[in-house]
Structure formats: structure tokens, C-alpha cells
Design a protein around this motif. Structure first.
Motif, PDB file in Angstrom:
ATOM      1  N   ASN A 177       0.831  -1.199   0.000  1.00 52.29           N
ATOM      2  CA  ASN A 177       0.000   0.000   0.000  1.00 52.29           C
ATOM      3  C   ASN A 177       0.872   1.257   0.000  1.00 52.29           C
ATOM      4  O   ASN A 177       2.109   1.176   0.013  1.00 52.29           O
ATOM      5  N   GLU A 178       0.217   2.406  -0.005  1.00 55.04           N
ATOM      6  CA  GLU A 178       0.951   3.673  -0.086  1.00 55.04           C
ATOM      7  C   GLU A 178       1.939   3.834   1.069  1.00 55.04           C
ATOM      8  O   GLU A 178       3.078   4.269   0.875  1.00 55.04           O
ATOM      9  N   SER A 179       1.501   3.482   2.270  1.00 55.85           N
ATOM     10  CA  SER A 179       2.370   3.622   3.438  1.00 55.85           C
ATOM     11  C   SER A 179       3.633   2.773   3.301  1.00 55.85           C
ATOM     12  O   SER A 179       4.740   3.229   3.609  1.00 55.85           O
ATOM     13  N   GLN A 180       3.468   1.552   2.815  1.00 54.95           N
ATOM     14  CA  GLN A 180       4.616   0.657   2.658  1.00 54.95           C
ATOM     15  C   GLN A 180       5.553   1.125   1.551  1.00 54.95           C
ATOM     16  O   GLN A 180       6.781   1.025   1.684  1.00 54.95           O
ATOM     17  N   ILE A 181       4.984   1.660   0.471  1.00 55.50           N
ATOM     18  CA  ILE A 181       5.817   2.189  -0.607  1.00 55.50           C
ATOM     19  C   ILE A 181       6.556   3.442  -0.138  1.00 55.50           C
ATOM     20  O   ILE A 181       7.725   3.660  -0.469  1.00 55.50           O
ATOM     21  N   GLY A 182       5.875   4.266   0.649  1.00 57.37           N
ATOM     22  CA  GLY A 182       6.536   5.443   1.210  1.00 57.37           C
ATOM     23  C   GLY A 182       7.709   5.057   2.095  1.00 57.37           C
ATOM     24  O   GLY A 182       8.787   5.668   2.048  1.00 57.37           O
ATOM     25  N   GLU A 183       7.514   4.002   2.887  1.00 57.77           N
ATOM     26  CA  GLU A 183       8.601   3.497   3.738  1.00 57.77           C
ATOM     27  C   GLU A 183       9.757   2.977   2.888  1.00 57.77           C
ATOM     28  O   GLU A 183      10.935   3.203   3.208  1.00 57.77           O
ATOM     29  N   LEU A 184       9.418   2.280   1.806  1.00 58.06           N
ATOM     30  CA  LEU A 184      10.452   1.769   0.895  1.00 58.06           C
ATOM     31  C   LEU A 184      11.286   2.917   0.328  1.00 58.06           C
ATOM     32  O   LEU A 184      12.525   2.855   0.294  1.00 58.06           O
ATOM     33  N   LEU A 185      10.608   3.967  -0.128  1.00 60.24           N
ATOM     34  CA  LEU A 185      11.326   5.107  -0.711  1.00 60.24           C
ATOM     35  C   LEU A 185      12.229   5.779   0.321  1.00 60.24           C
ATOM     36  O   LEU A 185      13.377   6.119   0.026  1.00 60.24           O
ATOM     37  N   ARG A 186      11.712   5.971   1.526  1.00 60.70           N
ATOM     38  CA  ARG A 186      12.527   6.620   2.564  1.00 60.70           C
ATOM     39  C   ARG A 186      13.719   5.758   2.956  1.00 60.70           C
ATOM     40  O   ARG A 186      14.743   6.274   3.398  1.00 60.70           O
ATOM     41  N   ASN A 187      13.581   4.466   2.800  1.00 54.41           N
ATOM     42  CA  ASN A 187      14.654   3.544   3.140  1.00 54.41           C
ATOM     43  C   ASN A 187      15.739   3.515   2.069  1.00 54.41           C
ATOM     44  O   ASN A 187      16.938   3.459   2.365  1.00 54.41           O
ATOM     45  N   LEU A 188      15.330   3.584   0.788  1.00 55.31           N
ATOM     46  CA  LEU A 188      16.283   3.403  -0.303  1.00 55.31           C
ATOM     47  C   LEU A 188      16.833   4.706  -0.882  1.00 55.31           C
ATOM     48  O   LEU A 188      17.956   4.715  -1.405  1.00 55.31           O
ATOM     49  N   LEU A 189      16.074   5.782  -0.832  1.00 56.32           N
ATOM     50  CA  LEU A 189      16.539   7.031  -1.453  1.00 56.32           C
ATOM     51  C   LEU A 189      17.860   7.529  -0.854  1.00 56.32           C
ATOM     52  O   LEU A 189      18.741   7.981  -1.603  1.00 56.32           O
ATOM     53  N   PRO A 190      18.061   7.459   0.482  1.00 51.94           N
ATOM     54  CA  PRO A 190      19.377   7.865   1.016  1.00 51.94           C
ATOM     55  C   PRO A 190      20.516   6.996   0.479  1.00 51.94           C
ATOM     56  O   PRO A 190      21.638   7.486   0.301  1.00 51.94           O
ATOM     57  N   VAL A 191      20.242   5.717   0.213  1.00 53.53           N
ATOM     58  CA  VAL A 191      21.274   4.837  -0.343  1.00 53.53           C
ATOM     59  C   VAL A 191      21.628   5.290  -1.760  1.00 53.53           C
ATOM     60  O   VAL A 191      22.809   5.347  -2.136  1.00 53.53           O
ATOM     61  N   LEU A 192      20.600   5.624  -2.539  1.00 49.78           N
ATOM     62  CA  LEU A 192      20.855   6.103  -3.900  1.00 49.78           C
ATOM     63  C   LEU A 192      21.621   7.421  -3.884  1.00 49.78           C
ATOM     64  O   LEU A 192      22.527   7.629  -4.695  1.00 49.78           O
TER      65      LEU A 192
END
Length: 410
Positions: A107-122
Motif C-alpha cells: 500500500n501507499e504507506s509501505q511504498i513510502g517506507e520503501l522510498l525513505r529507506n532506499l533514497l538515502p542509499v541512492l
């Protein structure tokens, strides 16, 4: 046995650019298990191979600088019998592709969590002039037992092979996920962001990315495949749309920029705010172009609840429509029709007949049965009071329920 050190246990996967093996480092007392990537390509001359080796070493040095807890450690690299190998840390866990198969869509919340988790790595790798080139659910692992996301399988093999063999326009990455410029052999930080966006919509829908793109209209139609109970907010949808923009200049240029947009989207959601552009509706109402204004009202309502423009709106959708947006649309109709048209006018008429939908429909010249067609002659100033906005957007056969919901929201 490779290098008289690494004992290969089994093949974990293979593709056009390489093979991946599970191995044990026999030189370590702990018999550490690791992952070995073999770069597979055939060259007909020594010059091409030497070029590949040189580039491979450069890429390996770059990867060795990426010391980050969410990136597998590079444990070594070597050449053996004219083949190139990378030795990397073994990450235990499931890929997001495996997670999707086991748990279903996110869902949106889980995708938002995914983005916040991976964007700093990128942002971390892009700051060091490294581009992943192959971001997709199968290359994102959830490490067990911690649960953090790890970015695996950097496109080194693909990059080395394509560059060393000088194949102009060689596509590096998985076709469903790569950005348009990457299909032409040009990978940029924004290319990784595009691939991350495609990853998000695949995890939201469970639909293969190729099926989420309409080639006729040249646009992503991922919203058409979102489950009704899994709707995405307007603000969050706009973040995904910009990640997915075909035009490089209109896409996010850095991971930090996406994070900022994501924070703003979260604030809008928390404050129940959805930003819409009402200028076209205002202009149409000013010109008394009622038919076009009616269609624009439908478009704004769809946008407010993150449905594709032109989608029918059902009662459950209508309940999600923010009250302030409904009120803004109503105020515009009231102002430019001198109080003749608007949702609140319809509410007054509905209440004047004690909620009798048949009498209400007769009073404003609507059919009491389901019909979203409007006689052409009603697109004039003298249409019955309360006739607009019409119900052209109403989905389902129990149209009286839409009026009940609107009245309750006003």
C-alpha cells in the motif's frame, strides 16, 4: 575451486551478462559464505579483453568505496582463465519480488517506507559517481532478521561488457524498468530514480511494468490497476508520476529532491490537503460554458481521489473526496451562475422534498432512473435551477445514493 580459495556450492542465477554463485571462503576459519559474480562475455581479440579488465578494475575500485550498511560489501575481485570475478557479502533474506509473490501488493504507506529507506542509499552512491543501472524488485532485498532493505546486484557486469565491446546503444538493465535514456546507452542518477519509480508501481499493483504503460497515449496508467481498497493519495501519486516522467528534464534529478517532495506529500496527507488547479473550471464558468465546466468538475473530482480522469465515481469514492474540495467546486459554480447551479443548490432542493429522490430529480429535470446522458438543450443558461453539476460522473445503478452522500458531506 576458484583462486584455490573459493569453493563454489551452487549457482544462484544467470543472465546474459554473468552468473552468480553461492560460495565458501576456505581461507577463513569461519568458512564464511559469500556470493561470487562471474562476468560472462566472449571476445575475439586480446585488446578487447584487456579493455574489459581495465574497466572491470575501475568499477571494482568504485564499488569498494561504497561502504554502506545497505550495500553488500565487496570482499575481493580477480581474474582467472580470462574470466572476471567479484566476491561480495552474502545477504540473507527475501527480494521484494519474492515478497510480492508471498504477501501480495503493497500500500501507499509501505511504498513510502520503501522510498525513505532506499533514497538515502541512492543519494550515497550517486554522490560517489556510481549508478546502479538495474534497480528492480529482484535487486532489492529485505535483510533478515533486521528487516532493512539492501540494494544488490549493481550493473557492473553489464557496464563492463557493453563498454568494453563498444556496442553503441547497448541497453544496460532490465527492459521493463529502465529509463528511456538508458535504452540509448546513457545512464544518469535520474535513470536510477526512474527505475525505482517503476519498482514502486509494480509493487503497488502486482502488474508487470510493460502492462502498466499505454503505448497509444504514451503514458503510465498504473492508477487503473490499483485495488479500490488500496487507493493512493493525490500528493503521493504526483511524486510517483514525476519519478516516472519520460522526459529527463521533467523528472527528479536527485534522490534528495524526491525525499523533499515525499515529505511535502506526507504533510499534505496529514493535513487532508490536496492541491488542485481550479483555474480552468473558473474560466469555463466565467464564459458560461456549462458543458465543458461540467466535464472539468468531473476531472477535478477524479484527480482529488487519485482516479484516472474519466473514471466513474462510486459512493465509496465520493466519501473519500475531501470536503474542502467539494466546497470549493460548489462555491465556484454558485458564484459564476449567480446562485443558480451548485451542489449546495441541489442540497436545498433535495431537503425541500424531504429527501424524496424522485421528486428531487423531477424538480431539476434529471431522470429518476440511472442515466448519465444530458439533453443538449440543457447546456444553456435557462437549464433548471440545480441542474449543474450533473451526475455524468456517477458510477453504479443506485444513483440516489450519490446525492445522499453529497448532501451529508455538505
Amino acid at each position: 575451486m576458484l583462486q584455490d580459495r573459493y569453493h563454489l556450492l551452487r549457482c544462484l542465477g544467470s543472465g546474459g551478462f554473468g552468473k552468480t554463485y553461492l560460495a565458501v571462503d576456505e581461507h577463513l576459519p569461519s568458512k564464511l559464505r559469500c556470493v561470487i559474480k562471474q562476468l560472462c562475455f566472449q571476445v575475439s581479440d586480446r585488446e578487447s579483453f584487456d579493455k574489459a579488465v581495465e574497466l572491470f578494475r575501475q568499477e571494482a575500485v568504485s564499488l569498494n568505496k561504497l561502504q554502506h550498511p545497505q550495500i553488500p560489501k565487496l570482499l575481493g575481485y580477480f581474474e582467472q582463465k580470462h574470466q572476471l570475478y567479484l566476491v561480495q557479502e552474502l545477504i540473507l533474506g527475501q527480494t521484494l519480488e519474492q515478497e510480492l509473490q508471498a504477501q501480495g501488493v503493497k500500500n501507499e504507506s509501505q511504498i513510502g517506507e520503501l522510498l525513505r529507506n532506499l533514497l538515502p542509499v541512492l543519494q550515497f552512491i550517486h554522490d560517489r559517481k556510481v549508478i546502479h543501472r538495474d534497480i528492480k524488485p529482484a535487486n532489492i532485498m529485505r535483510r533478515l532478521p533486521q528487516g532493512d532493505l539492501v540494494l544488490i546486484d549493481f550493473g557492473v557486469a553489464k557496464h563492463v561488457t557493453a563498454t568494453a565491446l563498444s556496442k553503441t546503444g547497448t541497453s544496460i538493465g532490465s527492459p521493463e524498468y529502465i529509463a528511456p535514456e538508458q535504452t540509448r546507452g546513457k545512464a544518469l542518477p535520474a535513470s536510477d530514480l526512474y527505475s525505482l519509480g517503476v519498482t514502486c508501481i509494480h509493487l503497488l499493483t502486482g502488474i508487470p511494468p510493460f502492462d502498466l504503460f499505454d503505448v497509444i497515449s504514451d503514458r503510465w496508467v498504473w492508477r487503473d490497476y490499483i485495488l479500490s481498497e488500496n487507493r493512493v493519495s493525490h500528493a503521493f501519486g504526483q511524486v510517483l508520476d514525476k519519478l516516472l516522467h519520460n522526459t529527463l528534464a521533467k523528472r527528479y534529478q536527485s534522490a534528495d529532491e524526491v525525499l523533499q517532495a515525499l515529505n511535502i506529500a506526507t504533510l499534505q496527507l496529514d493535513n487532508f490537503q490536496v492541491e488542485l488547479d481550479y483555474s480552468r473550471l473558473r474560466d469555463l464558468l466565467t464564459l458560461r460554458q456549462w458543458e465543458q465546466a461540467d466535464k472539468e468538475t468531473w476531472a477535478l473530482m477524479c484527480e482529488a481521489i487519485s482516479k484516472p480522469i474519466g473514471s466513474y465515481i462510486f459512493c465509496n469514492d465520493l466519501k473519500k473526496l475531501p470536503d474542502e474540495i467539494l466546497q470549493t467546486i460548489d462555491q465556484l459554480w454558485l458564484k459564476y451562475s449567480n446562485g443558480r447551479f451548485g451542489f449546495s443548490v441541489q442540497k436545498q432542493i433535495y431537503e425541500s422534498v424531504n429527501g424524496d429522490y424522485g421528486k428531487f430529480a423531477a424538480a431539476i429535470s434529471w431522470n429518476s432512473y440511472y442515466s448519465n446522458s444530458i439533453p443538449e438543450f440543457f447546456f444553456i443558461w435557462f437549464a433548471p435551477k440545480g441542474y449543474f453539476p450533473s451526475r455524468i460522473w456517477a458510477g453504479g445503478t443506485q444513483v440516489w445514493q450519490h446525492t445522499q452522500v453529497l448532501v451529508s458531506k455538505l
